[in-house]
Design a protein around this motif. Structure first.
Motif: not given
Length: 535
Positions: A391-415
């Motif tokens: 659980r981390c305090p996050v402001d979407a405007a500051n993502i990616p946050d490489t300083g805290r190593d918080i990145l976006k993960a995306v899953v795209t439907d292939r089927y």
């Protein structure tokens, strides 16, 4: 196989096909060594001692170990076709693998199983199949196929099919799901898959018929499951490194109930570090008596699956073995299958099954997140398949946050091209660019992690362009191979594509991401990204 000719050869009345001379033979029944000759007829050992044979083979004082057995593996995770996988592991002394083809089955369904059986028959390696029990992995997952008990029943009795693979749908087992129950009733041999399961729920899971577990990550967990009668598969894969933590479980009394498994090893690890031979070396280096390690790698694995025709070089068992020059380094000099030395036949182009890929590449706006507050973040655990629910305090405007190593993960439907789900991940270490792949357990949708939305979209697009595969993107630089080196230049964690492939695995705690968004494995349901969302 008992034959009149074999009986005559065993009694010394007729010459054997081959007599192997001068080896120090390991006996896993007694965990002792015997300097002896042994005779082989029709691929089976017929006797130990002084024999005559039509051929003689001098083992020149090397250590002779029964063929090594991998108790649980997904060949697809090596990124190799079965014949190419076999070339690597046979050279390392492995003669049998127990494989669960649920990765390809989740994409291709029953034709994927048929493909693995057909391709496995092209190699000297014995690829014994545990039919995938969970296609899809959970009722919430929508992969490329659904396999019912009726679908699996037609494979029962097929040569090489020996049981039911890891039963991952623990809630389904505990609730008595009728189709899952029907699958478990098809076979006497049933593998389990129950990370962190304990107490009365573990009792119920074992009572329902799950016999083994390869998901233990702590000694306490493994001991409880061993006490409840389960076989423990000590796993050492590319990212699932459990051997050192679990090794204190093994002693002279427990070794018959413990064996080695690699589960998921990429081709580069197989080529560079090895296979079950690597597990043996690491176990011995960590203080385990070599004879107990060899027992686990041979007879223990054979007994777990009721394979009475292998696991030891005694009369009536397959003449599968390897010759080793030194027990500490466990360097395999040569491997024999059914009494014949394995010679690398070289590369043969494999057949290629049809694999559906109908993804819609997202636009940057499709993967945008908004809001701020306490967010659910997937925490990578180095050397483990599990994740932590952060659980981390996050402001979407500051993502990616490489300083805290918080990145976006995306899953795209292939089927079905239904869209993409977005989550946040900590621990990948990327400082620039993005990585993406269609190897994504267990549904094998396209999964990506990156520092910028444009690079994430471009990486997903490259995977779609390839028709499935792996990609690294940083600005205009797009790489399909060599992938690992490019990813390392971007600061990624070691084996980033293996960690990437597990981000969407909805049967391993704690947090995952799917094409729907964040998934809480413990609660077994989808969750919003923000705990208390504020726009």
């Amino acid at each position: 196989m008992i034959t009149p000719a074999g009986l005559a050869a065993a009694r010394g009345l007729e010459p054997a096909d081959t007599v192997f001379l001068g080896g120090k033979v390991f006996n896993p029944f007694t965990c002792t060594w015997e300097r002896t000759d042994f005779a082989v007829k029709d691929g089976y050992v017929v006797g130990l001692g002084e024999y005559e044979g039509r051929r003689e083979y001098d083992l020149a004082g090397t250590y002779v170990v029964p063929g090594l057995i991998d108790a649980h593996v997904h060949i697809e995770s090596s990124l190799l076709a079965p014949a190419e996988y076999a070339r690597l592991v046979l050279a390392r002394g492995t003669t049998t693998v127990v494989a669960d083809p649920h990765e390809i089955a989740n994409v291709c369904g029953a034709p994927g199983i048929e493909y693995m059986l057909a391709e496995g028959a092209r190699t000297p390696l014995d690829i014994l199949v545990m039919l995938p029990s969970c296609v899809p992995a959970t009722p919430l997952d929508a992969g490329g196929a659904v396999l019912t008990a009726e679908d699996l029943a037609r494979f029962r009795g097929h040569e090489g099919v020996i049981g039911l693979g890891e039963v991952m749908n623990v809630p389904g087992v505990l609730s008595g799901d009728p189709d899952l129950r029907a699958k478990m009733d098809l076979f006497e041999v049933v593998d389990g898959h129950s990370p962190f399961l304990s107490g009365k729920d573990l009792n119920a899971y074992v009572y329902a018929g799950a016999q083994s577990d390869h998901e233990c990550t702590t000694l306490e967990e493994a001991r409880e499951k061993l006490l409840r009668g389960m076989y423990i598969m000590i796993r050492e894969g590319s990212t699932e490194k459990n051997l050192k933590d679990l090794l204190p479980l093994v002693d002279a009394c427990t070794a018959p109930r413990c064996c080695f498994a690699t589960d998921d090893r990429h081709a580069d690890m197989l080529a560079g570090e090895g296979h079950i031979d690597d597990c043996i070396k690491k176990a011995v280096a960590s203080g385990l008596r070599v004879e107990l390690a060899l027992r686990m790698a041979t007879l223990s694995a054979a007994e777990r699956f009721g394979l009475r025709d292998r696991g030891a070089l005694v009369p009536g068992r397959l003449a599968d073995f390897c010759a080793v020059d030194d027990l500490d380094s466990f360097h395999v000099l040569r491997t024999f299958k059914r009494g014949v030395e394995v010679v690398d036949a070289g590369y043969r182009e494999p057949a290629c099954p049809a694999a559906p890929l109908h993804a819609r590449v997202p636009e940057p706006l499709d993967i945008r997140i908004a809001g701020s507050g306490e967010a659910r973040v997937i925490g990578i655990v180095p050397g483990q398949i599990t994740t932590r629910a952060l659980r981390c305090p996050v402001d979407a405007a500051n993502i990616p946050d490489t300083g805290r190593d918080i990145l976006k993960a995306v899953v795209t439907d292939r089927y079905r091209a239904v869209g993409s789900g977005v989550g946040l991940v900590h621990g990948f270490g990327l400082k620039a660019g993005a990585i993406a792949g269609s190897v994504s357990h267990d549904s094998h949708n396209i999964v990506a992690v990156g520092v910028g939305d444009a690079d994430i979209v471009r990486a997903i697009g490259e995977v779609v362009r390839l028709g499935g595969g792996l990609a690294v993107v940083c600005g205009r630089e797009v790489t399909s191979l060599p992938l690992e080196e490019h990813a390392r230049r971007l600061g990624a964690i070691q084996n980033p594509f293996m960690y990437l492939s597990f981000l969407a695995l909805t049967v391993i705690p704690e947090l995952r991401v799917t094409e729907r968004g964040v998934f809480d494995v413990t609660a077994f349901c989808d969750m919003p990204l923000f705990c208390e969302r504020r726009e």
